[in-house]
Design a protein around this motif. Structure first.
Motif, PDB file in Angstrom:
ATOM      1  N   TYR A  25      -3.452   0.662  10.770  1.00  0.00           N
ATOM      2  CA  TYR A  25      -2.062   0.675  10.332  1.00  0.00           C
ATOM      3  C   TYR A  25      -1.586   2.107  10.134  1.00  0.00           C
ATOM      4  CZ  TYR A  25      -2.923  -4.229   9.244  1.00  0.00           C
ATOM      5  OH  TYR A  25      -3.254  -5.552   9.319  1.00  0.00           O
ATOM      6  N   ALA A  26      -0.304   2.336  10.391  1.00  0.00           N
ATOM      7  CA  ALA A  26       0.338   3.606  10.072  1.00  0.00           C
ATOM      8  C   ALA A  26       0.914   3.466   8.668  1.00  0.00           C
ATOM      9  CB  ALA A  26       1.435   3.914  11.073  1.00  0.00           C
ATOM     10  N   VAL A  27       0.319   4.154   7.701  1.00  0.00           N
ATOM     11  CA  VAL A  27       0.702   4.013   6.302  1.00  0.00           C
ATOM     12  C   VAL A  27       1.984   4.794   6.039  1.00  0.00           C
ATOM     13  CG1 VAL A  27      -0.009   4.486   3.931  1.00  0.00           C
ATOM     14  CG2 VAL A  27      -1.684   3.660   5.583  1.00  0.00           C
ATOM     15  N   GLU A  28       3.003   4.084   5.551  1.00  0.00           N
ATOM     16  CA  GLU A  28       4.289   4.700   5.230  1.00  0.00           C
ATOM     17  C   GLU A  28       4.327   5.170   3.776  1.00  0.00           C
ATOM     18  OE1 GLU A  28       7.271   4.805   7.268  1.00  0.00           O
ATOM     19  OE2 GLU A  28       5.920   4.327   8.921  1.00  0.00           O
ATOM     20  N   ASP A  29       3.928   4.292   2.857  1.00  0.00           N
ATOM     21  CA  ASP A  29       4.056   4.572   1.436  1.00  0.00           C
ATOM     22  C   ASP A  29       2.918   3.882   0.696  1.00  0.00           C
ATOM     23  OD1 ASP A  29       5.235   5.735  -0.701  1.00  0.00           O
ATOM     24  OD2 ASP A  29       6.988   4.421  -0.780  1.00  0.00           O
ATOM     25  N   THR A  30       2.480   4.458  -0.424  1.00  0.00           N
ATOM     26  CA  THR A  30       1.418   3.835  -1.209  1.00  0.00           C
ATOM     27  C   THR A  30       1.910   3.574  -2.630  1.00  0.00           C
ATOM     28  OG1 THR A  30       0.495   5.986  -1.803  1.00  0.00           O
ATOM     29  CG2 THR A  30      -0.467   4.866   0.097  1.00  0.00           C
ATOM     30  N   TYR A  31       1.391   2.511  -3.220  1.00  0.00           N
ATOM     31  CA  TYR A  31       1.745   2.111  -4.571  1.00  0.00           C
ATOM     32  C   TYR A  31       0.465   1.840  -5.346  1.00  0.00           C
ATOM     33  CZ  TYR A  31       6.379   1.278  -2.609  1.00  0.00           C
ATOM     34  OH  TYR A  31       7.583   1.429  -1.990  1.00  0.00           O
ATOM     35  N   THR A 101       9.651  -6.138  -0.820  1.00  0.00           N
ATOM     36  CA  THR A 101      10.207  -7.348  -0.215  1.00  0.00           C
ATOM     37  C   THR A 101      11.161  -6.996   0.910  1.00  0.00           C
ATOM     38  OG1 THR A 101      10.051  -8.466  -2.345  1.00  0.00           O
ATOM     39  CG2 THR A 101      11.449  -9.488  -0.690  1.00  0.00           C
ATOM     40  N   GLY A 102      12.039  -6.031   0.665  1.00  0.00           N
ATOM     41  CA  GLY A 102      12.988  -5.619   1.695  1.00  0.00           C
ATOM     42  C   GLY A 102      12.300  -5.053   2.917  1.00  0.00           C
ATOM     43  N   ALA A 103      11.283  -4.232   2.708  1.00  0.00           N
ATOM     44  CA  ALA A 103      10.570  -3.622   3.841  1.00  0.00           C
ATOM     45  C   ALA A 103       9.817  -4.667   4.648  1.00  0.00           C
ATOM     46  CB  ALA A 103       9.614  -2.547   3.336  1.00  0.00           C
ATOM     47  N   VAL A 104       9.213  -5.630   3.973  1.00  0.00           N
ATOM     48  CA  VAL A 104       8.437  -6.654   4.680  1.00  0.00           C
ATOM     49  C   VAL A 104       9.363  -7.579   5.461  1.00  0.00           C
ATOM     50  CG1 VAL A 104       6.983  -8.696   4.328  1.00  0.00           C
ATOM     51  CG2 VAL A 104       6.455  -6.582   3.130  1.00  0.00           C
ATOM     52  N   GLU A 127      -4.825   0.215  -4.881  1.00  0.00           N
ATOM     53  CA  GLU A 127      -3.942   1.088  -4.109  1.00  0.00           C
ATOM     54  C   GLU A 127      -3.417   0.253  -2.952  1.00  0.00           C
ATOM     55  OE1 GLU A 127      -3.877   5.449  -1.946  1.00  0.00           O
ATOM     56  OE2 GLU A 127      -5.784   4.606  -2.605  1.00  0.00           O
ATOM     57  N   LEU A 128      -2.105   0.020  -2.970  1.00  0.00           N
ATOM     58  CA  LEU A 128      -1.448  -0.850  -1.999  1.00  0.00           C
ATOM     59  C   LEU A 128      -0.599  -0.008  -1.070  1.00  0.00           C
ATOM     60  CD1 LEU A 128      -0.997  -3.904  -1.399  1.00  0.00           C
ATOM     61  CD2 LEU A 128       1.017  -3.757  -2.846  1.00  0.00           C
ATOM     62  N   ALA A 129      -0.714  -0.240   0.224  1.00  0.00           N
ATOM     63  CA  ALA A 129       0.037   0.546   1.210  1.00  0.00           C
ATOM     64  C   ALA A 129       1.074  -0.328   1.895  1.00  0.00           C
ATOM     65  CB  ALA A 129      -0.909   1.126   2.249  1.00  0.00           C
ATOM     66  N   LEU A 130       2.241   0.249   2.078  1.00  0.00           N
ATOM     67  CA  LEU A 130       3.281  -0.356   2.901  1.00  0.00           C
ATOM     68  C   LEU A 130       3.088   0.249   4.283  1.00  0.00           C
ATOM     69  CD1 LEU A 130       5.752  -2.185   2.870  1.00  0.00           C
ATOM     70  CD2 LEU A 130       7.120  -0.188   2.319  1.00  0.00           C
ATOM     71  N   ALA A 131       2.676  -0.564   5.252  1.00  0.00           N
ATOM     72  CA  ALA A 131       2.235  -0.022   6.534  1.00  0.00           C
ATOM     73  C   ALA A 131       2.810  -0.801   7.698  1.00  0.00           C
ATOM     74  CB  ALA A 131       0.713  -0.051   6.599  1.00  0.00           C
ATOM     75  N   LYS A 132       2.786  -0.146   8.849  1.00  0.00           N
ATOM     76  CA  LYS A 132       3.226  -0.771  10.096  1.00  0.00           C
ATOM     77  C   LYS A 132       2.002  -0.838  11.013  1.00  0.00           C
ATOM     78  CE  LYS A 132       7.381  -0.718  12.748  1.00  0.00           C
ATOM     79  NZ  LYS A 132       8.319  -1.320  11.833  1.00  0.00           N
ATOM     80  N   GLY A 133       1.795  -1.978  11.656  1.00  0.00           N
ATOM     81  CA  GLY A 133       0.626  -2.170  12.511  1.00  0.00           C
ATOM     82  C   GLY A 133       0.661  -1.259  13.729  1.00  0.00           C
TER      83      GLY A 133
END
Length: 160
Positions: A25-31, A101-104, A127-133
């Motif tokens: 995954y290409a990681v955009e943001d982490t939480y 939610t909006g990003a997903v 550590e949770l990542a908002l990612a794109k495959g």
């Protein structure tokens, strides 16, 4: 004026890590998210037993859930032991949940867990990542860029 350092999380003891996630995954943001755990789950985590390799997070009814993570039963637990693969609620602020939610939903991104660890206060965090495959072609480009950066750094060290 010096550039501010990126926000990193205070990881004291890493229990489980999803090493393949940054490749797939290409990681955009982490939480950083807290995890709602039962007593024996915390004891199993402190013993260093957990796996998040095939897990993912999803937003359901305004809450974020960690699905398919494996925390095996605690060896000294009694009949009140936990279920190893149960969905676990992640603790995030409402604003963060709304952003995820909006990003997903709109951008087609995925919530990927990167690591489970204990922070300085002894709390279990994820550590949770908002990612794109990534597609296989993107993975090849990623490998090529990574190898070039490594070779470039080695050349710079040698040449001075």
């Amino acid at each position: 004026m010096p550039r501010p350092k990126p926000a990193t999380f205070d990881k004291q003891k890493v229990v489980a890590e999803n090493r393949r996630a940054r490749f797939d995954y290409a990681v955009e943001d982490t939480y950083e998210a807290g995890i709602a755990l039962q007593g024996t789950e915390v004891k199993a985590l402190r013993a260093g037993e957990a796996s998040i390799a095939e897990s993912y997070a999803e937003v359901r009814d305004g809450q974020v859930w960690l699905v398919n993570s494996n925390i095996p039963e605690y060896s000294h637990g009694n009949r009140e032991n936990h279920e190893p693969k149960r969905p676990r609620k992640l603790l995030l602020h409402e604003r963060e949940i709304a952003k995820l939610t909006g990003a997903v939903e709109r951008k087609g991104m995925t919530l990927v867990p990167l690591s489970v660890y204990f922070n300085a206060k002894g709390r279990a965090k994820l550590e949770l990542a908002l990612a794109k495959g990534r597609q296989s072609q993107d993975k090849r480009e990623y490998i090529k860029d990574r190898d070039w950066k490594r070779d470039k750094a080695r050349l710079m060290r040698e040449k001075g």
